[in-house]
Design a protein around this motif. Structure first.
Motif: not given
Length: 729
Positions: A550-555, A582-587, A624-632
């Motif tokens: 579902r994607g990643y962003d900085d939120n 999967g919840n704490s995974y960052i690509p 690089p800026p922090a990146v989080y998953a959109n949904n967990i």
């Protein structure tokens, strides 16, 4: 005697030395003035006025420094521009001179140079004689008195005068009353931003606030959901009385403290509240007469919620049918004294009825009410769970009585129903024959609840799923005859793209083949309950993978999918760990450049090659800026793992992925150690004792025994023997 013109201002004559004191003024030579022009001509007729109220009030002494000269300038603050009607003889002899305005005669004996005559000698004399020596030969100005002179801003005189002026103005200034001067509409707007609790507290500040806080315009909505346990009956009655005809939404759910008020003051309440539109008494205690009176006097009611009230009977349904033609939503669930005969009157008299909630109401085996509902075809929400409805009654609701049949498809030709939400859970009288009639007749259906209908199978569920493209919520709990066929068809159905809620708990025949297809096809899922099914870790891994897509962003991440998998025998801690990972995974979006070093080889004269560095770079780019998953995924699993899962989810939601990874790693080590040490199961104590004995044999000189298991794996240290090789090896 010599005469003097009226426009002359003559200095006081000096007394001659050794002369006679009776020397007359006509012996003093006077120069003839030249003819004046312009402003000098205007000043020629100036004379001293006799009315100076400021000086007279202050009682100031006369000054000897101010003069009026013929060739000089004078201050206009102490002169008069009026032209006299005759020429005053102000410079003549002291014995015979007459002064204009009633001035006293000048004494014959002159005083010292620059002196003044006393008030006893002159009375109210207005002329001030100044000697030539006091003003100087070339002076053209006359000094103002000290109290009339302008002063500098920082001087003590100016400061004192300013303070006196400020005090005087502040005494005269009126006090500004903000709350008393603003319009009532603006005050209402200010108080409308407060919660009901805050409004009640503000009512004790002052009388004006009390009046505003209990104004009816402020209580058009009385919803006691948040404070029904804290507010006393008197305060609630005061709010209802003050609101009166302004109240449109009255929610008294759970207000059992009004039982005596309804019993003794019901007429007072109904006389005041006559314009209610939304009315809720769920969980309250109200007298039968009071509720009848309230329903009769509120003909604008559109929403009525009286669920669970034993005082509501078929007589109340008859009153609603007569006095509430605008009714749209009616909730009479768990009203033991209401049956379908009373509801039938309401359905006939209320053409705008869209929602009917009648759980545990008897009489649905009678086809009369359902036939009226079929004729109206206005219902969008029907909740008749735990009722005695049968297959024939449900067919009447959907097809009517004796419908025309389509011979080719073998189904009735009737207009489609407008139902969007249908709740039939725990209706034991339903089977595939009745539920199957929903197919092709409810194209707008969004929510379907068939939990607890144990007789249902795939034959009735699959046609409904295939012909309802807008289904978002499906409840199929405790359908033991349901198989993976339903899940496979659900993944292929038109509603797969919009499905958000799926409950298949206690469907023991469901397993991974069906759930894996659902996870792959239904990408909009928000809640899946799979308790007591045969799914395994594969379903959890697939769900985690689909949520990461579902994607990643900085939120910061949000919960996008809730899974309930406790009491699933095939789900292990390995599948739970996959969800946590999967919840704490960052690509890895991009790799940070490392230090680069390049070298070339050169051959010297001796024939040996020598490498020579060319470029060496050790520049480290910014992180690089922090990146989080959109949904967990929020997981509900085995109770022994639930605390760890909840803590991991909290850390991920607040963006602390490093702490979440540390917790995940420690929990993984703990679970591995637990399995290897056999912390659970038979023979655990014997295995632990054998491990301790082996540890003592191989480490005789170790004073601190380290138990083999959790402590050993997490870093238990074994002392090295001095000399020789390892005994074990």
């Amino acid at each position: 005697m010599a005469t003097v013109d009226s426009d002359e201002i003559v200095p006081f004559p000096e007394a001659p030395t050794g002369g006679s004191p009776n020397t007359s003024a006509d012996q003093i030579p006077l120069d003839q003035p030249p003819k004046l022009k312009g402003r000098h001509k205007l000043l020629q007729s100036l004379q001293r006025i006799s009315s100076s109220p400021s000086l007279t009030r202050r009682g100031r002494s006369r000054s000897s420094s101010g003069v009026y000269r013929r060739d000089g300038k004078a201050s206009l603050s102490c002169v008069s521009l009026s032209q006299s009607s005759h020429t005053p003889l102000c410079l003549g002899s002291g014995s015979t001179t007459q002064l204009y305005g009633g001035l006293n005669v000048r004494p014959t004996t002159p005083g010292p140079v620059g002196s003044y005559a006393t008030d006893d000698q002159e009375g109210n004399a207005r002329i001030r004689f100044v000697s030539d020596a006091s003003i100087g030969p070339h002076s053209r100005k006359i000094a103002l008195p000290t109290d009339l002179k302008p002063v500098s801003r920082g001087s003590p005189l100016a400061t004192g005068a300013l303070e006196d002026n400020v005090v005087a103005q502040s005494a005269q200034r009126k006090t500004f009353d903000f709350w008393g001067s603003i319009p009532n509409e603006l005050g209402m707007l200010i108080f409308s931003y407060l919660t009901p609790k805050e409004v009640i507290r503000c009512s004790a500040v002052c009388k004006w606030w009390n009046k505003m806080c209990y104004d009816g315009q402020l209580w058009s909505v009385v919803d006691t959901t948040d404070y029904y346990r804290d507010i006393p009956s008197d305060a609630l009655m005061k709010i209802m009385m003050s609101g009166g005809p302004f109240i449109k939404d009255l929610n008294l759910r759970g207000c059992i403290q009004l039982r005596d008020k309804w019993l003794h003051e019901s007429e007072k309440i109904t006389d005041s509240c006559r314009n209610v539109v939304n009315f809720s008494l769920e969980g309250s205690r109200i007298d039968k007469t009071a509720i009848h009176c309230f329903l009769l006097r509120n003909q604008r009611l559109q929403y009525i919620n009286v669920s669970g009230l034993h005082s509501v009977t078929n007589a109340a349904m008859k009153i609603i049918a007569k006095s509430c033609p605008r009714l749209q939503i009616l909730n009479v669930s768990w009203c033991a004294n209401v049956d379908t005969s009373g509801l039938k009157k309401v359905v006939k008299a209320c053409p705008k009825l869209t929602d009917l909630l009648a759980s545990e109401i008897h009489g649905f085996d009678d086809k009369g009410l359902l036939s009226e509902l079929f004729k109206r075809n206005t219902l969008e929400r029907l909740v008749i769970s735990r009722t005695d409805i049968t297959d024939d009654s449900l067919k009447v609701l959907l097809h009517g009585v004796n419908p025309e049949m389509d011979l080719l498809e073998n189904r009735p030709i009737v207009p489609p129903r407008r139902l969007k939400h249908l709740d039939l859970h725990q209706c034991s009288g339903l089977s595939d024959t009745g539920v199957g009639s929903l197919a092709h007749n409810v194209p707008l259906l969004e929510g379907l609840r068939l939990s607890g209908c144990s007789e249902l199978t795939d034959d009735s569920i699959v046609p409904i799923i295939q012909t309802a493209p807008h289904l978002t919520h499906i409840e199929l709990e405790e359908l033991e005859r349901l198989t993976n066929k339903t899940l496979i068809e659900l993944a292929k159905s038109p509603c797969a793209s919009v499905l958000e809620h799926l409950n298949v708990s206690y469907c023991e025949s469901l397993s991974d083949p069906g759930m894996l297809l659902v996870m792959k096809s239904c990408l909009a899922l928000r809640f899946v309950e799979m308790d007591n099914t045969r799914i395994s870790d594969l379903t959890l891994s697939e769900a985690s993978f689909r949520v990461r897509r579902r994607g990643y962003d900085d939120n910061l991440p949000q919960v996008g999918l809730r899974l309930v998998v406790f009491d699933c025998p095939n789900v292990t801690w390995v599948g739970v760990k996959d969800v946590l990972s999967g919840n704490s995974y960052i690509p890895r979006l991009r790799k940070a450049p490392q230090a680069v070093s390049m070298a070339t080889q050169t051959i010297n004269s001796s024939g040996t090659s020598v490498s020579t560095p060319i470029v060496t770079s050790s520049i480290t780019p910014p992180p690089p800026p922090a990146v989080y998953a959109n949904n967990i995924i929020q997981l509900k699993c085995f109770y022994g793992w639930q605390m760890t899962v909840d803590e991991h989810t909290k850390r991920v939601l607040r963006g602390d992925l490093a702490a979440a990874s540390r917790l995940e790693r420690k929990w993984f080590d703990y679970m591995m150690a637990t399995e290897e040490a056999g912390m659970a199961g038979a023979g655990a104590r014997r295995r632990r004792r054998r491990a301790r004995e082996a540890e003592r044999i191989y480490n005789d000189d170790d004073q601190e025994e380290t138990s083999y298991g959790f402590g050993g794996i997490l870093g238990g240290r074994r002392r090295a023997h001095s000399g020789g090789s390892c005994v074990i090896m």
